[in-house]
Design a protein around this motif. Structure first.
Motif, mmCIF file in Angstrom:
data_model
loop_
_atom_site.group_PDB
_atom_site.id
_atom_site.type_symbol
_atom_site.label_atom_id
_atom_site.label_comp_id
_atom_site.label_asym_id
_atom_site.label_seq_id
_atom_site.Cartn_x
_atom_site.Cartn_y
_atom_site.Cartn_z
ATOM 1 N N GLY A 23 0.662 -1.309 0.068
ATOM 2 C CA GLY A 23 0.021 -0.083 -0.016
ATOM 3 C C GLY A 23 0.822 1.434 -0.029
ATOM 4 N N GLU A 24 1.751 1.442 0.994
ATOM 5 C CA GLU A 24 2.519 2.624 0.942
ATOM 6 C C GLU A 24 3.405 2.760 -0.240
ATOM 7 O OE1 GLU A 24 4.771 2.572 4.567
ATOM 8 O OE2 GLU A 24 3.193 2.620 5.804
ATOM 9 N N ALA A 25 4.056 1.858 -0.746
ATOM 10 C CA ALA A 25 4.749 1.797 -1.957
ATOM 11 C C ALA A 25 4.111 2.508 -3.290
ATOM 12 C CB ALA A 25 5.304 0.305 -2.417
ATOM 13 N N ALA A 26 2.633 1.845 -3.260
ATOM 14 C CA ALA A 26 2.014 1.978 -4.433
ATOM 15 C C ALA A 26 1.382 3.460 -4.403
ATOM 16 C CB ALA A 26 0.489 1.064 -4.298
ATOM 17 N N GLU A 27 0.973 3.998 -3.093
ATOM 18 C CA GLU A 27 0.936 5.524 -2.768
ATOM 19 C C GLU A 27 1.881 6.346 -3.385
ATOM 20 O OE1 GLU A 27 -0.570 8.467 0.582
ATOM 21 O OE2 GLU A 27 -1.060 6.443 0.861
ATOM 22 N N ARG A 28 3.242 6.054 -2.977
ATOM 23 C CA ARG A 28 4.359 6.739 -3.258
ATOM 24 C C ARG A 28 4.414 6.896 -4.988
ATOM 25 N NH1 ARG A 28 6.574 4.146 1.142
ATOM 26 N NH2 ARG A 28 7.858 3.012 -0.299
ATOM 27 N N LEU A 29 4.347 5.584 -5.558
ATOM 28 C CA LEU A 29 4.508 5.573 -7.051
ATOM 29 C C LEU A 29 3.364 6.442 -7.719
ATOM 30 C CD1 LEU A 29 5.697 4.118 -9.397
ATOM 31 C CD2 LEU A 29 4.509 2.076 -9.097
ATOM 32 N N ALA A 30 2.309 6.241 -7.146
ATOM 33 C CA ALA A 30 1.036 6.889 -7.841
ATOM 34 C C ALA A 30 1.384 8.424 -7.836
ATOM 35 C CB ALA A 30 -0.240 6.608 -7.033
ATOM 36 N N ARG A 31 1.765 9.184 -6.700
ATOM 37 C CA ARG A 31 2.315 10.471 -6.552
ATOM 38 C C ARG A 31 3.164 10.846 -7.441
ATOM 39 N NH1 ARG A 31 -0.823 12.439 -2.639
ATOM 40 N NH2 ARG A 31 -1.687 11.106 -1.055
ATOM 41 N N ALA A 32 4.328 9.923 -7.652
ATOM 42 C CA ALA A 32 5.371 10.090 -8.336
ATOM 43 C C ALA A 32 4.873 10.046 -9.879
ATOM 44 C CB ALA A 32 6.455 9.132 -8.336
ATOM 45 N N ARG A 33 3.938 9.217 -10.147
ATOM 46 C CA ARG A 33 3.433 9.512 -11.548
ATOM 47 C C ARG A 33 2.543 10.606 -11.783
ATOM 48 N NH1 ARG A 33 2.622 3.104 -12.582
ATOM 49 N NH2 ARG A 33 4.759 2.548 -12.839
ATOM 50 N N GLY A 34 2.056 11.376 -10.772
ATOM 51 C CA GLY A 34 1.281 12.746 -11.012
ATOM 52 C C GLY A 34 0.052 12.531 -10.536
ATOM 53 N N TRP A 35 -0.609 11.616 -9.760
ATOM 54 C CA TRP A 35 -1.892 11.399 -9.266
ATOM 55 C C TRP A 35 -1.962 12.430 -8.140
ATOM 56 C CZ3 TRP A 35 -5.637 9.230 -11.667
ATOM 57 C CH2 TRP A 35 -5.575 8.350 -12.580
#
Length: 71
Positions: A23-35
């Protein structure tokens, strides 16, 4: 007459790519991709159903993303 607002762009990203990630890794990745907004929810959470451009929703069980959708 006021102009019609233009919705902000959201990343061209496949929500299924987040399923299975922590969950935490997915959230960081999503923010890095621009969400702009990332929402993590427990299975069965009661949520509002309004669509919000630029938001990514995660359903997280035992620390792992089991479902992901836009809006």
């Amino acid at each position: 007459m006021a102009p019609i607002p233009t919705p902000s762009a959201q990343p061209d990203d496949a929500p299924d790519a987040y399923v299975g990630l922590a969950g935490e890794a997915a959230e960081r990745l999503a923010r890095a991709r621009g969400w702009t907004t990332v929402r993590s929810l427990a299975p069965g959470s009661i949520i509002t159903m309004e669509y919000l451009e630029g938001r990514l929703n995660f359903e997280v069980a035992d620390g792992t993303v089991i479902r992901c959708w836009r809006g």
